[in-house]
Each structure stands twice: as C-alpha cells, then as structure tokens.
Design a protein around this motif. Structure first.
Motif, mmCIF file in Angstrom:
data_model
loop_
_atom_site.group_PDB
_atom_site.id
_atom_site.type_symbol
_atom_site.label_atom_id
_atom_site.label_comp_id
_atom_site.label_asym_id
_atom_site.label_seq_id
_atom_site.Cartn_x
_atom_site.Cartn_y
_atom_site.Cartn_z
ATOM 1 N N SER A 38 0.862 -1.174 0.000
ATOM 2 C CA SER A 38 0.000 0.000 0.000
ATOM 3 C C SER A 38 0.902 1.228 0.000
ATOM 4 N N LYS A 39 0.314 2.395 -0.228
ATOM 5 C CA LYS A 39 1.114 3.628 -0.189
ATOM 6 C C LYS A 39 1.801 3.771 1.164
ATOM 7 N N GLU A 40 1.068 3.491 2.228
ATOM 8 C CA GLU A 40 1.660 3.597 3.565
ATOM 9 C C GLU A 40 2.633 2.464 3.848
ATOM 10 N N GLY A 41 2.423 1.308 3.223
ATOM 11 C CA GLY A 41 3.390 0.214 3.344
ATOM 12 C C GLY A 41 4.741 0.633 2.786
ATOM 13 N N GLU A 42 4.706 1.327 1.654
ATOM 14 C CA GLU A 42 5.950 1.846 1.076
ATOM 15 C C GLU A 42 6.609 2.841 2.032
ATOM 16 N N THR A 43 5.810 3.725 2.619
ATOM 17 C CA THR A 43 6.336 4.713 3.561
ATOM 18 C C THR A 43 7.002 4.032 4.748
ATOM 19 N N VAL A 44 6.351 3.028 5.311
ATOM 20 C CA VAL A 44 6.888 2.325 6.480
ATOM 21 C C VAL A 44 8.180 1.589 6.119
ATOM 22 N N MET A 45 8.220 0.972 4.952
ATOM 23 C CA MET A 45 9.453 0.279 4.547
ATOM 24 C C MET A 45 10.615 1.267 4.460
ATOM 25 N N LYS A 46 10.341 2.471 4.037
ATOM 26 C CA LYS A 46 11.394 3.497 3.958
ATOM 27 C C LYS A 46 11.775 3.967 5.360
ATOM 28 N N TRP A 47 10.790 4.198 6.239
ATOM 29 C CA TRP A 47 11.078 4.615 7.619
ATOM 30 C C TRP A 47 11.973 3.612 8.329
ATOM 31 N N TYR A 48 11.651 2.338 8.139
ATOM 32 C CA TYR A 48 12.396 1.282 8.820
ATOM 33 C C TYR A 48 13.654 0.869 8.044
ATOM 34 N N ARG A 49 14.006 1.635 7.041
ATOM 35 C CA ARG A 49 15.211 1.417 6.239
ATOM 36 C C ARG A 49 15.248 0.018 5.620
ATOM 37 N N MET A 50 14.113 -0.414 5.099
ATOM 38 C CA MET A 50 13.996 -1.734 4.495
ATOM 39 C C MET A 50 13.668 -1.646 2.999
ATOM 40 N N TRP A 51 13.593 -0.441 2.489
ATOM 41 C CA TRP A 51 13.169 -0.232 1.100
ATOM 42 C C TRP A 51 14.130 -0.891 0.112
ATOM 43 N N ASP A 52 15.411 -0.685 0.282
ATOM 44 C CA ASP A 52 16.385 -1.292 -0.624
ATOM 45 C C ASP A 52 16.381 -2.815 -0.498
ATOM 46 N N SER A 53 16.223 -3.293 0.728
ATOM 47 C CA SER A 53 16.224 -4.746 0.954
ATOM 48 C C SER A 53 15.071 -5.429 0.246
ATOM 49 N N ILE A 54 13.882 -4.853 0.334
ATOM 50 C CA ILE A 54 12.734 -5.528 -0.280
ATOM 51 C C ILE A 54 12.870 -5.563 -1.793
ATOM 52 N N GLN A 55 13.415 -4.504 -2.366
ATOM 53 C CA GLN A 55 13.612 -4.492 -3.816
ATOM 54 C C GLN A 55 14.648 -5.537 -4.237
ATOM 55 N N HIS A 56 15.638 -5.750 -3.394
ATOM 56 C CA HIS A 56 16.680 -6.742 -3.687
ATOM 57 C C HIS A 56 16.173 -8.164 -3.460
ATOM 58 N N ASP A 57 15.534 -8.400 -2.307
ATOM 59 C CA ASP A 57 15.113 -9.754 -1.923
ATOM 60 C C ASP A 57 13.861 -10.236 -2.644
ATOM 61 N N PHE A 58 13.017 -9.304 -3.067
ATOM 62 C CA PHE A 58 11.750 -9.662 -3.724
ATOM 63 C C PHE A 58 11.595 -8.827 -4.995
ATOM 64 N N PRO A 59 12.276 -9.219 -6.068
ATOM 65 C CA PRO A 59 12.254 -8.397 -7.281
ATOM 66 C C PRO A 59 10.882 -8.281 -7.944
ATOM 67 N N ASN A 60 9.992 -9.229 -7.701
ATOM 68 C CA ASN A 60 8.636 -9.148 -8.267
ATOM 69 C C ASN A 60 7.756 -8.405 -7.274
ATOM 70 N N PHE A 61 7.833 -7.057 -7.316
ATOM 71 C CA PHE A 61 7.043 -6.304 -6.368
ATOM 72 C C PHE A 61 6.439 -5.075 -7.006
ATOM 73 N N LYS A 62 5.305 -4.671 -6.423
ATOM 74 C CA LYS A 62 4.544 -3.559 -6.973
ATOM 75 C C LYS A 62 4.093 -2.644 -5.836
ATOM 76 N N THR A 63 3.980 -1.368 -6.165
ATOM 77 C CA THR A 63 3.502 -0.405 -5.180
ATOM 78 C C THR A 63 2.128 0.106 -5.589
ATOM 79 N N ASP A 64 1.440 0.658 -4.639
ATOM 80 C CA ASP A 64 0.062 1.112 -4.817
ATOM 81 C C ASP A 64 -0.015 2.286 -5.783
ATOM 82 N N ALA A 65 -0.706 2.074 -6.890
ATOM 83 C CA ALA A 65 -0.984 3.149 -7.840
ATOM 84 C C ALA A 65 -2.486 3.411 -7.867
#
Length: 179
Positions: A38-65
């Motif tokens: 979700s939009k807020e899921g993306e925000t939380v992943m960035k707050w918790y400094r996990m944004w780069d990790s999720i893109q690396h560990d789970f390449p098949n991913f989509k954000t809320d549009a």
C-alpha cells in the motif's frame, strides 16, 4: 505452495519480524513471491530502512498506484497464487476489510480474492487486548495500548469466509511447511 502474493500495509509493528521470516522462506524454498505494498506500506518500509532490501530480496514487487489492480486481483481470483498473505495488517486495513471497504490496493485485493478460491491469511497487529511492546524505526521500545474497537475488528476478521487470522509472524512458516 508454489506461489504466494504478499501484501504489506502501513504497520511498523511486526514489519521487521515478518520481513525476516518472508526473506528466510524465500531463501529456503522455491516459492515464487509477488509482493505488493500500500502507499503507507511503502512509507513504512522506507522509515524502517527496508526499502532497498525488499527491492533486492523480492524483485517481483509492486507499489500502490490505486485500488484497482488487475495484475494482482485477477490472478488471485483464478488460482494463479496458492495463497494471499497480508502481513502485517494495520487496524485501518482490518476495519476496511471487515466492513467491505475496498478503497486501497490491499483492501481491494482482499475483497477480490475472497470472491475466488485462493485462501487468504492476515496478520492483524491489533489483536491482543491490553498493552503490547513494539519498536520505532530507530529501535526504541514503545508500549501501546490496543483499542477495544481494533481488537473486536480482528475478531470479526477471523469469522469471515476464506480468511484465516495469523496470531504471529512465525505462523507463516507453518503455511509453507517449514516449522
């Protein structure tokens, strides 16, 4: 299980534990993951400094549009995925699901998936009465008192057709046969 769709909402509570378990499952199995936030899921992943990790560990991913996402809901309705896991799920997302409001990517995917045969597993963060301990993005311990309305909504969620409520992130291991 061969394919899992994993939806992430804007909960900081249990996000690190859930992420570590999902990454571990991904490394230890040949399960194909499709992750959506979700939009807020993306925000939380960035707050918790996990944004780069999720893109690396789970390449098949989509954000809320927006809430309508045929690339997720359609395959879930017709059984392309073996399970839909929403973890962790905020009190807001749980309330929307319980009352049939499908106005975000995550809540709409749950609503559409429920119309098919794909099992849905949700980990609400607000399901225990009283006080819980969680951690800020900086690792600071915080005590939160759960609201009765949120706990009741988690209980209602457990009564819904085709939805199983997970009690803790470790329950995901059982779903995939890793105990």
């Amino acid at each position: 299980m061969k394919r899992i769709a994993w939806g992430i909402t804007g909960s900081g509570d249990q996000i690190k534990e859930t992420y570590e378990i999902m990454a571990d499952i991904s490394k230890r199995t040949d399960i194909e993951f499709m992750v959506f936030l979700s939009k807020e899921g993306e925000t939380v992943m960035k707050w918790y400094r996990m944004w780069d990790s999720i893109q690396h560990d789970f390449p098949n991913f989509k954000t809320d549009a927006g809430p309508n996402s045929p690339f997720i809901a359609g395959p879930l309705q017709v059984g392309h995925y073996d399970a839909l896991i929403i973890a962790p799920a905020t009190a807001n997302s749980v309330a929307k699901i319980v009352y049939g409001i499908a106005d975000t990517l995550v809540t709409n995917v749950v609503a559409q998936t429920a119309k098919g045969q794909t099992p849905i597993y949700i980990l609400p963060v607000d399901q225990v009465r009283g006080e819980v301990t969680t951690y800020s993005p900086e690792g600071k311990e915080m005590k939160l008192k759960m609201r009765e309305v949120d706990v009741r909504n988690s209980e209602k969620l457990a009564e819904m057709e085709n939805i199983t409520v997970l009690k803790k992130p470790e329950d995901i291991y059982k779903l995939v046969g890793l105990e």
